[in-house]
Enzyme design. Structure first.
Site, PDB file in Angstrom:
ATOM      1  N   ARG A  53      46.690 -15.153   6.563  1.00  0.00           N
ATOM      2  CA  ARG A  53      45.663 -15.944   7.213  1.00  0.00           C
ATOM      3  C   ARG A  53      44.211 -15.118   6.966  1.00  0.00           C
ATOM      4  O   ARG A  53      44.205 -14.228   6.235  1.00  0.00           O
ATOM      5  CB  ARG A  53      45.991 -15.915   8.671  1.00  0.00           C
ATOM      6  N   GLY A  54      43.309 -15.847   7.406  1.00  0.00           N
ATOM      7  CA  GLY A  54      41.946 -15.409   7.071  1.00  0.00           C
ATOM      8  C   GLY A  54      41.460 -16.246   5.948  1.00  0.00           C
ATOM      9  O   GLY A  54      42.525 -16.094   5.006  1.00  0.00           O
ATOM     10  N   ALA A  55      40.444 -16.718   5.926  1.00  0.00           N
ATOM     11  CA  ALA A  55      39.949 -17.527   4.768  1.00  0.00           C
ATOM     12  C   ALA A  55      39.926 -16.944   3.615  1.00  0.00           C
ATOM     13  O   ALA A  55      40.512 -17.600   2.647  1.00  0.00           O
ATOM     14  CB  ALA A  55      38.387 -18.240   4.952  1.00  0.00           C
ATOM     15  N   ARG A  90      46.599 -25.757   4.885  1.00  0.00           N
ATOM     16  CA  ARG A  90      45.654 -25.325   6.206  1.00  0.00           C
ATOM     17  C   ARG A  90      44.482 -25.827   5.669  1.00  0.00           C
ATOM     18  O   ARG A  90      43.899 -25.505   4.525  1.00  0.00           O
ATOM     19  CB  ARG A  90      45.385 -23.767   6.264  1.00  0.00           C
ATOM     20  N   GLN A 205      44.659 -13.074  17.402  1.00  0.00           N
ATOM     21  CA  GLN A 205      44.335 -12.415  16.178  1.00  0.00           C
ATOM     22  C   GLN A 205      43.399 -11.138  16.670  1.00  0.00           C
ATOM     23  O   GLN A 205      43.543 -10.083  15.693  1.00  0.00           O
ATOM     24  CB  GLN A 205      43.732 -13.114  15.089  1.00  0.00           C
ATOM     25  N   ASP A 246      35.374 -19.687   8.407  1.00  0.00           N
ATOM     26  CA  ASP A 246      36.302 -20.325   7.489  1.00  0.00           C
ATOM     27  C   ASP A 246      35.508 -21.470   6.606  1.00  0.00           C
ATOM     28  O   ASP A 246      36.134 -21.796   5.452  1.00  0.00           O
ATOM     29  CB  ASP A 246      37.372 -21.162   8.360  1.00  0.00           C
ATOM     30  N   ASN A 256      34.450 -21.593  12.453  1.00  0.00           N
ATOM     31  CA  ASN A 256      35.182 -20.137  12.778  1.00  0.00           C
ATOM     32  C   ASN A 256      36.304 -20.346  13.792  1.00  0.00           C
ATOM     33  O   ASN A 256      36.339 -21.414  14.362  1.00  0.00           O
ATOM     34  CB  ASN A 256      34.431 -19.109  12.936  1.00  0.00           C
ATOM     35  N   LYS A 257      36.916 -19.459  14.177  1.00  0.00           N
ATOM     36  CA  LYS A 257      38.079 -19.531  15.039  1.00  0.00           C
ATOM     37  C   LYS A 257      37.568 -19.994  16.295  1.00  0.00           C
ATOM     38  O   LYS A 257      36.672 -19.884  16.615  1.00  0.00           O
ATOM     39  CB  LYS A 257      38.718 -18.201  15.114  1.00  0.00           C
TER      40      LYS A 257
HETATM   41  O1  MRU Z   1      43.410 -18.866  11.693  1.00  0.00           O
HETATM   42  P1  MRU Z   1      43.089 -17.634  11.113  1.00  0.00           P
HETATM   43  O2  MRU Z   1      43.707 -16.282  11.701  1.00  0.00           O
HETATM   44  O3  MRU Z   1      43.212 -17.784   9.523  1.00  0.00           O
HETATM   45  O4  MRU Z   1      41.444 -17.745  11.352  1.00  0.00           O
HETATM   46  C1  MRU Z   1      40.652 -16.714  10.946  1.00  0.00           C
HETATM   47  C2  MRU Z   1      39.287 -16.831  11.246  1.00  0.00           C
HETATM   48  O5  MRU Z   1      38.773 -17.611  11.924  1.00  0.00           O
HETATM   49  C3  MRU Z   1      38.410 -15.553  10.481  1.00  0.00           C
HETATM   50  O6  MRU Z   1      37.261 -15.341  11.349  1.00  0.00           O
HETATM   51  C4  MRU Z   1      37.855 -16.691   9.234  1.00  0.00           C
HETATM   52  O7  MRU Z   1      38.882 -16.828   8.148  1.00  0.00           O
HETATM   53  C5  MRU Z   1      37.159 -15.399   8.396  1.00  0.00           C
HETATM   54  S1  MRU Z   1      37.785 -14.397   7.589  1.00  0.00           S
HETATM   55  C6  MRU Z   1      37.122 -13.211   6.696  1.00  0.00           C
END
Ligand code: MRU
Length: 372
Positions: A53-55, A90, A205, A246, A256-257
């Protein structure tokens, strides 16, 4: 990042091209387990279930997923089917679309016999570039942290207190992270700092992943409940907030999250700088504002249950009454007006169309690597 003293990337192609090795992030911080993704379906499943996970890491994994699909069948139909399968995993992180369009643009003009080889090479290039982008973000962000540190030393205070949300660190990218890259570089350069890690319900996370990787690197940090953030800012215990993104719309609005927006509101009210670390592939030049960013709605179970380690190992337990429904929007949009600045691989800029175009003038003519 070093894991048990060994430099480790979060995704690693196997030498025989039989797959890619990832860290199963659903098991952290309780178990560090590597897992091989050996076909398109395994890659899509890993993204959808958030093993990765993470963009940026979602984009990198999708690129390898497409490369694995090309090994099995390099036809036009298979290429498009693989792209659609991965794209559906996603919706919010634009890096997914960015990586898939880049792969498609590279592969489609090639004869079928050359596609598998080219796909593997392109996926590796996406990973290498991600590392370089994050290191550059780290250098620019570190300069900003150094400036904060100098100001604090001048006023007789100790280290810099950074707050972050979710995980925009090494685990969210191929290496280094975005929001945490400046933290790692500054820490390594001897700048005293401490990170407030907000737990990031519902999937935690922050508590599970950010805390784990900061501990691996030896960075002082403290985990807080999400709801403690405003209180700490109001008490003067936070010098700046740095989060990841994201997707950043062309006007600087930031997806973002979930919970990022609330932190930005509290930061504004308390005059705490609110920075967003964003690499070029996370900017969506096609969206004029954040209002059009699709927000992923995830399973209610992530809210009604919580995962942790008990006597019987890693387990999930129910938090809520059986009959109470739950909603689970996974991201929110922070309007550009609440963002003090964007930290990109090309430097810092204002969260605005003008600010972004000042660093990426080529975007006026269409972003390279994307199909219009
Ligand atoms: O749902 P996730 O864990 O994929 O969400 C991740 C985030 O919101 C991060 O802040 C974002 O992807 C940036 S990662 C460098």
């Amino acid at each position: 990042m070093n894991i048990q003293g060994r430099p480790t990337r979060t995704i690693r192609p196997l030498a025989d091209r039989g797959g890619v090795e990832i860290i199963d992030q659903t098991l952290l911080p309780h178990r560090l387990e590597f897992r091989v993704l050996d076909d398109l379906e395994a890659a899509a499943e890993a993204i959808a279930t958030m093993r990765v996970r993470g963009a940026p890491l979602i984009g990198a994994t999708a690129a390898y997923g497409l490369a694995l699909a090309m090994i099995a069948d390099a036809s036009d139909d298979a290429l498009r089917a693989a792209r659609d399968r991965l794209l559906a995993t996603r919706p919010t992180a634009v890096n997914l679309r960015w990586a898939l369009e880049r792969m498609q643009g590279r592969l489609e003009p090639l004869p079928l016999g050359e596609r598998a080889e080219a796909a593997w090479t392109e996926a590796a290039a996406i990973c290498d570039e991600d590392v370089a982008l994050n290191q550059a973000i780290g250098r620019h962000g570190m300069d900003y942290l150094k400036w904060h540190h100098a100001r604090k030393v001048g006023s007789g205070a100790a280290g810099v207190n950074v707050m972050t949300h979710c995980n925009a660190g090494w685990l969210a990218t191929v290496d280094w992270g975005t929001a945490l890259a400046p933290v790692y570089l500054a820490h390594d350069a001897g700048i005293p700092l401490h990170v407030w890690v907000s737990e990031t319900r519902p999937r935690n996370q922050g508590a599970a992943l950010t805390a784990w990787e900061l501990a691996q690197h030896g960075v002082p940090h403290t985990v807080i409940a999400d709801n403690a953030a405003g209180h700490l800012m109001r008490g003067g215990r936070v010098d700046l907030v740095i989060v990841g993104a994201d997707r950043v719309a062309a006007n600087g609005d930031v997806a973002n999250k979930i919970g990022t927006y609330l932190k930005a509101l509290a930061a504004r009210d308390n005059e705490v700088p609110f920075l967003v670390a964003v690499p070029g592939p996370s900017i969506d030049w096609r969206l004029p504002s954040g209002a059009e960013i699709p927000i992923e709605e995830r399973a209610a179970r992530e809210v009604t249950h919580i995962q942790g380690r008990g006597e019987a190992g890693v387990q999930s337990v129910r938090l809520t009454p059986e009959r109470s429904p739950a909603a689970n929007p996974a991201f929110d949009v922070t309007p550009a007006r609440l963002v003090s600045g964007l930290i990109t691989e090309r430097g810092l800029c204002a969260a605005s169309r003008e600010g972004l175009l000042g660093l990426y003038p080529e975007a006026e003519a269409g972003w390279p690597g994307t199909l219009q």
